[in-house]
Design a protein around this motif. Structure first.
Motif, PDB file in Angstrom:
ATOM      1  N   LEU A 172       0.809  -1.210   0.000  1.00  0.00           N
ATOM      2  CA  LEU A 172       0.000   0.000   0.000  1.00  0.00           C
ATOM      3  C   LEU A 172       0.850   1.273   0.000  1.00  0.00           C
ATOM      4  CD1 LEU A 172      -2.916   1.178   0.196  1.00  0.00           C
ATOM      5  CD2 LEU A 172      -2.630   1.095   2.697  1.00  0.00           C
ATOM      6  N   ILE A 173       1.893   1.311   0.824  1.00  0.00           N
ATOM      7  CA  ILE A 173       2.653   2.561   0.976  1.00  0.00           C
ATOM      8  C   ILE A 173       4.143   2.418   0.673  1.00  0.00           C
ATOM      9  CG2 ILE A 173       1.048   3.420   2.714  1.00  0.00           C
ATOM     10  CD1 ILE A 173       3.143   2.783   4.853  1.00  0.00           C
ATOM     11  N   GLY A 174       4.608   1.204   0.364  1.00  0.00           N
ATOM     12  CA  GLY A 174       6.028   1.001   0.148  1.00  0.00           C
ATOM     13  C   GLY A 174       6.778   0.987   1.476  1.00  0.00           C
ATOM     14  N   THR A 175       8.085   0.911   1.428  1.00  0.00           N
ATOM     15  CA  THR A 175       8.866   0.858   2.674  1.00  0.00           C
ATOM     16  C   THR A 175       9.915   1.962   2.732  1.00  0.00           C
ATOM     17  OG1 THR A 175      10.392  -0.725   1.639  1.00  0.00           O
ATOM     18  CG2 THR A 175       8.586  -1.634   2.947  1.00  0.00           C
ATOM     19  N   THR A 176       9.678   3.036   1.979  1.00  0.00           N
ATOM     20  CA  THR A 176      10.672   4.119   1.965  1.00  0.00           C
ATOM     21  C   THR A 176      10.548   4.988   3.213  1.00  0.00           C
ATOM     22  OG1 THR A 176       9.144   5.528   0.706  1.00  0.00           O
ATOM     23  CG2 THR A 176      10.723   4.193  -0.535  1.00  0.00           C
ATOM     24  N   GLN A 177       9.425   4.912   3.887  1.00  0.00           N
ATOM     25  CA  GLN A 177       9.198   5.751   5.052  1.00  0.00           C
ATOM     26  C   GLN A 177       9.320   4.941   6.347  1.00  0.00           C
ATOM     27  OE1 GLN A 177       8.609   9.023   5.030  1.00  0.00           O
ATOM     28  NE2 GLN A 177       8.562   9.222   2.811  1.00  0.00           N
ATOM     29  N   LYS A 178       9.831   5.592   7.391  1.00  0.00           N
ATOM     30  CA  LYS A 178       9.769   5.010   8.720  1.00  0.00           C
ATOM     31  C   LYS A 178       8.315   5.106   9.194  1.00  0.00           C
ATOM     32  CE  LYS A 178      12.963   6.056  11.698  1.00  0.00           C
ATOM     33  NZ  LYS A 178      13.766   6.817  12.699  1.00  0.00           N
ATOM     34  N   VAL A 179       7.807   4.051   9.814  1.00  0.00           N
ATOM     35  CA  VAL A 179       6.423   4.064  10.253  1.00  0.00           C
ATOM     36  C   VAL A 179       6.349   3.980  11.775  1.00  0.00           C
ATOM     37  CG1 VAL A 179       5.540   3.022   8.132  1.00  0.00           C
ATOM     38  CG2 VAL A 179       6.164   1.545  10.053  1.00  0.00           C
ATOM     39  N   LEU A 180       5.331   4.612  12.324  1.00  0.00           N
ATOM     40  CA  LEU A 180       5.020   4.480  13.736  1.00  0.00           C
ATOM     41  C   LEU A 180       4.023   3.330  13.855  1.00  0.00           C
ATOM     42  CD1 LEU A 180       5.583   5.857  16.503  1.00  0.00           C
ATOM     43  CD2 LEU A 180       3.424   7.087  16.184  1.00  0.00           C
ATOM     44  N   LEU A 181       4.450   2.241  14.462  1.00  0.00           N
ATOM     45  CA  LEU A 181       3.621   1.039  14.532  1.00  0.00           C
ATOM     46  C   LEU A 181       2.832   1.039  15.829  1.00  0.00           C
ATOM     47  CD1 LEU A 181       2.916  -1.596  13.053  1.00  0.00           C
ATOM     48  CD2 LEU A 181       4.782  -2.694  14.329  1.00  0.00           C
ATOM     49  N   ILE A 182       1.513   0.949  15.703  1.00  0.00           N
ATOM     50  CA  ILE A 182       0.617   1.080  16.850  1.00  0.00           C
ATOM     51  C   ILE A 182      -0.113  -0.241  17.078  1.00  0.00           C
ATOM     52  CG2 ILE A 182      -1.291   2.396  17.845  1.00  0.00           C
ATOM     53  CD1 ILE A 182      -0.512   4.477  15.450  1.00  0.00           C
ATOM     54  N   THR A 183       0.208  -0.896  18.188  1.00  0.00           N
ATOM     55  CA  THR A 183      -0.462  -2.141  18.545  1.00  0.00           C
ATOM     56  C   THR A 183      -0.319  -2.366  20.041  1.00  0.00           C
ATOM     57  OG1 THR A 183      -0.746  -4.473  17.964  1.00  0.00           O
ATOM     58  CG2 THR A 183       1.511  -3.678  18.144  1.00  0.00           C
ATOM     59  N   SER A 184      -0.927  -3.438  20.531  1.00  0.00           N
ATOM     60  CA  SER A 184      -0.864  -3.740  21.963  1.00  0.00           C
ATOM     61  C   SER A 184       0.562  -4.062  22.385  1.00  0.00           C
ATOM     62  CB  SER A 184      -1.785  -4.912  22.293  1.00  0.00           C
ATOM     63  OG  SER A 184      -3.130  -4.605  21.986  1.00  0.00           O
ATOM     64  N   ALA A 185       0.903  -3.721  23.619  1.00  0.00           N
ATOM     65  CA  ALA A 185       2.266  -3.889  24.114  1.00  0.00           C
ATOM     66  C   ALA A 185       2.719  -5.349  24.073  1.00  0.00           C
ATOM     67  CB  ALA A 185       2.363  -3.349  25.546  1.00  0.00           C
ATOM     68  N   PHE A 186       1.814  -6.293  24.376  1.00  0.00           N
ATOM     69  CA  PHE A 186       2.194  -7.705  24.367  1.00  0.00           C
ATOM     70  C   PHE A 186       2.442  -8.226  22.958  1.00  0.00           C
ATOM     71  CE2 PHE A 186      -2.309  -8.229  23.458  1.00  0.00           C
ATOM     72  CZ  PHE A 186      -2.342  -9.333  22.614  1.00  0.00           C
ATOM     73  N   HIS A 187       1.900  -7.552  21.960  1.00  0.00           N
ATOM     74  CA  HIS A 187       1.958  -7.994  20.564  1.00  0.00           C
ATOM     75  C   HIS A 187       3.064  -7.296  19.777  1.00  0.00           C
ATOM     76  CE1 HIS A 187       0.123  -7.860  16.340  1.00  0.00           C
ATOM     77  NE2 HIS A 187       0.374  -9.127  16.550  1.00  0.00           N
ATOM     78  N   MET A 188       3.703  -6.297  20.397  1.00  0.00           N
ATOM     79  CA  MET A 188       4.611  -5.430  19.655  1.00  0.00           C
ATOM     80  C   MET A 188       5.856  -6.157  19.160  1.00  0.00           C
ATOM     81  SD  MET A 188       5.119  -2.499  18.316  1.00  0.00           S
ATOM     82  CE  MET A 188       4.001  -1.310  19.078  1.00  0.00           C
ATOM     83  N   ARG A 189       6.396  -7.098  19.926  1.00  0.00           N
ATOM     84  CA  ARG A 189       7.602  -7.798  19.496  1.00  0.00           C
ATOM     85  C   ARG A 189       7.365  -8.521  18.169  1.00  0.00           C
ATOM     86  NH1 ARG A 189      11.377  -9.284  23.974  1.00  0.00           N
ATOM     87  NH2 ARG A 189      10.591  -8.344  25.908  1.00  0.00           N
ATOM     88  N   ARG A 190       6.265  -9.246  18.096  1.00  0.00           N
ATOM     89  CA  ARG A 190       5.969 -10.006  16.871  1.00  0.00           C
ATOM     90  C   ARG A 190       5.629  -9.057  15.717  1.00  0.00           C
ATOM     91  NH1 ARG A 190       1.132 -13.768  15.599  1.00  0.00           N
ATOM     92  NH2 ARG A 190       0.332 -13.091  17.617  1.00  0.00           N
ATOM     93  N   ALA A 191       4.830  -8.025  16.026  1.00  0.00           N
ATOM     94  CA  ALA A 191       4.429  -7.087  14.975  1.00  0.00           C
ATOM     95  C   ALA A 191       5.640  -6.346  14.410  1.00  0.00           C
ATOM     96  CB  ALA A 191       3.406  -6.101  15.530  1.00  0.00           C
ATOM     97  N   SER A 192       6.504  -5.841  15.278  1.00  0.00           N
ATOM     98  CA  SER A 192       7.693  -5.126  14.812  1.00  0.00           C
ATOM     99  C   SER A 192       8.581  -6.025  13.964  1.00  0.00           C
ATOM    100  CB  SER A 192       8.499  -4.607  16.012  1.00  0.00           C
ATOM    101  OG  SER A 192       7.791  -3.621  16.714  1.00  0.00           O
ATOM    102  N   GLY A 193       8.719  -7.289  14.402  1.00  0.00           N
ATOM    103  CA  GLY A 193       9.529  -8.237  13.648  1.00  0.00           C
ATOM    104  C   GLY A 193       8.998  -8.462  12.248  1.00  0.00           C
ATOM    105  N   CYS A 194       7.685  -8.578  12.130  1.00  0.00           N
ATOM    106  CA  CYS A 194       7.077  -8.795  10.810  1.00  0.00           C
ATOM    107  C   CYS A 194       7.287  -7.594   9.893  1.00  0.00           C
ATOM    108  CB  CYS A 194       5.580  -9.072  10.971  1.00  0.00           C
ATOM    109  SG  CYS A 194       5.175 -10.687  11.658  1.00  0.00           S
ATOM    110  N   PHE A 195       7.091  -6.389  10.423  1.00  0.00           N
ATOM    111  CA  PHE A 195       7.230  -5.193   9.604  1.00  0.00           C
ATOM    112  C   PHE A 195       8.686  -4.949   9.217  1.00  0.00           C
ATOM    113  CE2 PHE A 195       2.892  -4.530  10.567  1.00  0.00           C
ATOM    114  CZ  PHE A 195       2.401  -3.574   9.691  1.00  0.00           C
ATOM    115  N   GLU A 196       9.588  -5.207  10.139  1.00  0.00           N
ATOM    116  CA  GLU A 196      11.010  -5.047   9.806  1.00  0.00           C
ATOM    117  C   GLU A 196      11.459  -6.093   8.788  1.00  0.00           C
ATOM    118  OE1 GLU A 196      12.722  -5.239  13.663  1.00  0.00           O
ATOM    119  OE2 GLU A 196      12.343  -3.119  14.112  1.00  0.00           O
TER     120      GLU A 196
END
Length: 251
Positions: A172-196
């Motif tokens: 949808l937006i490409g990966t040229t921009q740094k993103v602020l990832l908003i999710t639950s604190a317990f889920h952030m490790r997995r979510a950040s890993g997927c996006f990175e």
């Protein structure tokens, strides 16, 4: 097949499953010594998993710590992960939320404070069948009601899990921009890993904390609580999800 194995692994690692199986075994076995061992183990595990101090300590160690708004630098995109609404709840003229609504409320705050310019809401329907309204579209209702201009909101409505959230957001937006990832604190490790993994530079913005500040009041460590067992269920489910994603190469 992998989906079925994941569900089975979550069932096997659930503390509630262990407690139920021990109780059933204690009732079923005819051997007095084995029954005694099973009941002793059951009581020990029950006291452990319902101890609020222990569960809170482990949860706090796993959750990504939230940060004050003033410490967050400006981002063009704030990516809001779904998983916080109730599908097919009546009446259908509004969005029904479960725990996790902080993801949405804090996103509204982030935009109104000028920390993010665009809000990307990613998530399809929470049902396998029977719903034609994605979670992202459902949450958009709340954003519009809160006064967020429609031109600010971008929807990704196909993702069914966190790995797809990352992949389809990239489309949808490409990966040229740094993103602020908003999710639950317990889920952030997995979510950040997927996006990175798909190429994003991620700034975590954790919300929806399950842990609370540690206190030494008797109520926080002495008395068993069902909420402590619930925290263990959240944790074990997330740990299994993290492990499965690691094996599948999503992280």
């Amino acid at each position: 097949m992998f989906f079925v194995l994941s569900k089975l692994l979550r069932f096997v690692t659930s503390p509630t499953t262990w407690l139920i199986l021990l109780a059933v075994y204690a009732i079923w076995t005819k051997n007095p010594r084995r029954r005694k061992v099973a009941l002793t183990t059951l009581v020990g595990l029950l006291l452990f998993f319902t101890n609020p101090f222990i569960s809170n300590l482990i949860m706090a160690g796993w959750e990504t710590k939230p940060v004050p708004y003033q410490s967050v630098e400006h981002h063009q995109y704030g990516v809001l992960l779904t998983g916080v609404t109730v599908s097919n709840q009546e009446p259908a003229d509004r969005t029904h939320y479960q725990k996790g609504a902080d993801r949405v409320l804090h996103t509204i705050d982030l935009w109104k404070k000028g920390i993010i310019d665009k809000i990307v809401v990613t998530g399809g329907s929470g049902l396998i069948a029977g719903s034609d309204l994605s979670e992202a579209a459902s949450i958009k209702r709340t954003l519009l009601t809160a006064g967020i201009p429609e031109m600010v909101i971008m929807l990704e409505t196909a993702a069914r899990n966190t790995a797809e959230n990352a992949l389809y957001t990239k489309e949808l937006i490409g990966t040229t921009q740094k993103v602020l990832l908003i999710t639950s604190a317990f889920h952030m490790r997995r979510a950040s890993g997927c996006f990175e993994k798909v190429g994003f530079k991620v700034t975590p913005f954790a919300t929806d904390l399950y842990s609370t500040p540690t206190t030494w009041e008797p109520d926080s460590w002495l008395y068993p609580k069902s909420s402590a067992l619930y925290k263990w269920e959240i944790l074990t489910k997330e740990w299994v999800g993290y492990l499965v994603y690691l094996v599948r190469g999503y992280l």
